[in-house]
Structure formats: structure tokens, C-alpha cells
Design a protein around this motif. Structure first.
Motif, PDB file in Angstrom:
ATOM      1  N   THR A  35      32.760  54.051  -4.604  1.00 22.30           N
ATOM      2  CA  THR A  35      33.107  53.763  -3.215  1.00 22.30           C
ATOM      3  C   THR A  35      34.230  54.672  -2.735  1.00 22.30           C
ATOM      4  O   THR A  35      34.179  55.207  -1.615  1.00 22.30           O
ATOM      5  CB  THR A  35      33.505  52.276  -3.069  1.00 22.30           C
ATOM      6  N   LEU A  36      35.239  54.869  -3.573  1.00 19.48           N
ATOM      7  CA  LEU A  36      36.347  55.759  -3.192  1.00 19.48           C
ATOM      8  C   LEU A  36      35.869  57.198  -3.020  1.00 19.48           C
ATOM      9  O   LEU A  36      36.271  57.888  -2.078  1.00 19.48           O
ATOM     10  CB  LEU A  36      37.475  55.678  -4.225  1.00 19.48           C
ATOM     11  N   LEU A  37      35.003  57.675  -3.908  1.00 22.26           N
ATOM     12  CA  LEU A  37      34.502  59.046  -3.797  1.00 22.26           C
ATOM     13  C   LEU A  37      33.659  59.229  -2.534  1.00 22.26           C
ATOM     14  O   LEU A  37      33.787  60.224  -1.821  1.00 22.26           O
ATOM     15  CB  LEU A  37      33.692  59.420  -5.038  1.00 22.26           C
ATOM     16  N   THR A  39      33.848  57.398   0.209  1.00 23.81           N
ATOM     17  CA  THR A  39      34.748  57.270   1.358  1.00 23.81           C
ATOM     18  C   THR A  39      35.533  58.561   1.562  1.00 23.81           C
ATOM     19  O   THR A  39      35.627  59.071   2.689  1.00 23.81           O
ATOM     20  CB  THR A  39      35.710  56.088   1.153  1.00 23.81           C
ATOM     21  N   TYR A  40      36.062  59.120   0.480  1.00 21.01           N
ATOM     22  CA  TYR A  40      36.805  60.377   0.593  1.00 21.01           C
ATOM     23  C   TYR A  40      35.884  61.501   1.077  1.00 21.01           C
ATOM     24  O   TYR A  40      36.228  62.255   1.979  1.00 21.01           O
ATOM     25  CB  TYR A  40      37.435  60.773  -0.750  1.00 21.01           C
ATOM     26  N   GLY A  41      34.709  61.606   0.483  1.00 23.39           N
ATOM     27  CA  GLY A  41      33.783  62.666   0.875  1.00 23.39           C
ATOM     28  C   GLY A  41      33.345  62.555   2.322  1.00 23.39           C
ATOM     29  O   GLY A  41      33.210  63.558   3.018  1.00 23.39           O
ATOM     30  N   THR A  42      33.148  61.346   2.801  1.00 24.26           N
ATOM     31  CA  THR A  42      32.742  61.141   4.187  1.00 24.26           C
ATOM     32  C   THR A  42      33.877  61.470   5.151  1.00 24.26           C
ATOM     33  O   THR A  42      33.665  62.104   6.184  1.00 24.26           O
ATOM     34  CB  THR A  42      32.279  59.683   4.391  1.00 24.26           C
ATOM     35  N   ALA A  43      35.090  61.052   4.800  1.00 21.12           N
ATOM     36  CA  ALA A  43      36.220  61.226   5.708  1.00 21.12           C
ATOM     37  C   ALA A  43      36.817  62.627   5.662  1.00 21.12           C
ATOM     38  O   ALA A  43      37.213  63.176   6.686  1.00 21.12           O
ATOM     39  CB  ALA A  43      37.303  60.196   5.377  1.00 21.12           C
ATOM     40  N   ARG A  44      36.891  63.233   4.478  1.00 20.19           N
ATOM     41  CA  ARG A  44      37.626  64.485   4.347  1.00 20.19           C
ATOM     42  C   ARG A  44      36.847  65.590   3.648  1.00 20.19           C
ATOM     43  O   ARG A  44      37.329  66.709   3.533  1.00 20.19           O
ATOM     44  CB  ARG A  44      38.927  64.237   3.579  1.00 20.19           C
ATOM     45  N   GLY A  45      35.679  65.295   3.140  1.00 18.36           N
ATOM     46  CA  GLY A  45      34.972  66.253   2.305  1.00 18.36           C
ATOM     47  C   GLY A  45      34.159  67.283   3.066  1.00 18.36           C
ATOM     48  O   GLY A  45      34.063  67.255   4.292  1.00 18.36           O
ATOM     49  N   LEU A  49      31.220  69.026  -1.917  1.00 17.51           N
ATOM     50  CA  LEU A  49      31.489  67.830  -2.726  1.00 17.51           C
ATOM     51  C   LEU A  49      30.238  67.012  -3.026  1.00 17.51           C
ATOM     52  O   LEU A  49      30.334  65.895  -3.501  1.00 17.51           O
ATOM     53  CB  LEU A  49      32.508  66.934  -2.009  1.00 17.51           C
ATOM     54  N   PHE A  52      28.949  63.496  -3.099  1.00 17.20           N
ATOM     55  CA  PHE A  52      29.868  62.642  -2.353  1.00 17.20           C
ATOM     56  C   PHE A  52      30.275  63.297  -1.038  1.00 17.20           C
ATOM     57  O   PHE A  52      31.286  62.954  -0.451  1.00 17.20           O
ATOM     58  CB  PHE A  52      31.088  62.323  -3.216  1.00 17.20           C
TER      59      PHE A  52
END
Length: 166
Positions: A35-37, A39-45, A49, A52
Motif C-alpha cells: 500500500t505504501l509503495l 501510494t508513493y508511486g501514485t503521488a510522487r512516482g 517505478l 508501483f
């Protein structure tokens, strides 16, 4: 625990197999990490990546009366042939999606096409080299979701600098 049950499962209670605390803990940790990966990939990736990465490349529909654009690059070689530049990791080291992602930048500065010629020289030194590159798009017009005609648009041209960096 008997054979046939998953790791971390406990003996059935009333016909229901319950996970042990350890089984719950590692499954929860894997779920949290995934979930963290995502979320990070969607928001900042970026697409680099994957898996993700943001799913933006798949997240659009096409108007039934719109158009579909397909980007490609042609090249004139030292042998005088016009060839389609293979936009792939084995061809010139980049894929079509990567070129499409940089399209406004390349159109604004066609010298960036030179990087494809440099990559082609490095990856295929025994093949005829690129001396001119054309960035083009095939445009398919849709009417009611059906092909209503095709055309090509020239977006940029770059003459490769002999002996240069593209």
C-alpha cells in the motif's frame, strides 16, 4: 497445524481456520508495504517505478468522435534508406511511451532527437547510421468509434551532426 493449511494458520475452531498472530503479522506487513509503495508511486512516482508507478498511462478513454495519435520516428541512414526507428530498449534504448512522454520537449527542441542517433550508433555500430530523423504521428480520426481516415503529421526534424553527439 495440519498439512494443507497455509503458513501461519491455526487449528480449525468450529470449522473456521484462523490465522496465527505471526501469520496475521506478516500478511499485514506485506499489505502495508504494498500500500505504501502504490501510494508513493501514485503521488510522487514516475513510469520508472513500475509496477508501483502511476497508472496514468492507462487512465484515459478515447472520444468516439475523437482521434488516436500514434508517435513514431523515421530516419534516413548513411545508406540512403528511410527506416522506422525501433523505439524499444533493444532498438535505441527507449520505448515509444518514453518518447511520447517527452513530446512537447522534443518538439520545442528537436536536437533531442539526436540522442536516438547516438544510442543507435552505440547499440548497433555495424549498421548504417542515422543522418536525419523525423518525429511523426499517425492520426486516426474516429466517427462513432470507427476508423474514419488516417493521416500523418510531422512534428520535428533533426539533422544529425556528423561525428557529434547527435
Amino acid at each position: 497445524m495440519s498439512a494443507g493449511r497455509g503458513a501461519g494458520a491455526t487449528a480449525p475452531v468450529g470449522g473456521v481456520v484462523r490465522l496465527s498472530r505471526a501469520g496475521l503479522a506478516w500478511r499485514g506487513a506485506v499489505l502495508l508495504a504494498g500500500t505504501l509503495l502504490v501510494t508513493y508511486g501514485t503521488a510522487r512516482g514516475t513510469d520508472d517505478l513500475w509496477p508501483f508507478a502511476p497508472m496514468s498511462q492507462f487512465a484515459f478513454g478515447v472520444d468516439l468522435d475523437g482521434e488516436i495519435r500514434s508517435t513514431y520516428v523515421d530516419a534516413l541512414t548513411t545508406e540512403g534508406d528511410v527506416v522506422r526507428v525501433p523505439l524499444s530498449p533493444r532498438g535505441v534504448g527507449v520505448g515509444r511511451a518514453e518518447v511520447e512522454g517527452q513530446l512537447p520537449s522534443i518538439v520545442a527542441d528537436p536536437s533531442k532527437l539526436g540522442a536516438l542517433a547516438v544510442a543507435q550508433r552505440r547499440l548497433h555500430p555495424d549498421e548504417p547510421q542515422y543522418v536525419r530523423l523525423w518525429l511523426r504521428q499517425e492520426v486516426t480520426r474516429l466517427r462513432g468509434g470507427r476508423d474514419a481516415g488516417r493521416s500523418d503529421e510531422l512534428l520535428a526534424t533533426w539533422d544529425v551532426v556528423p561525428g557529434g553527439q547527435g
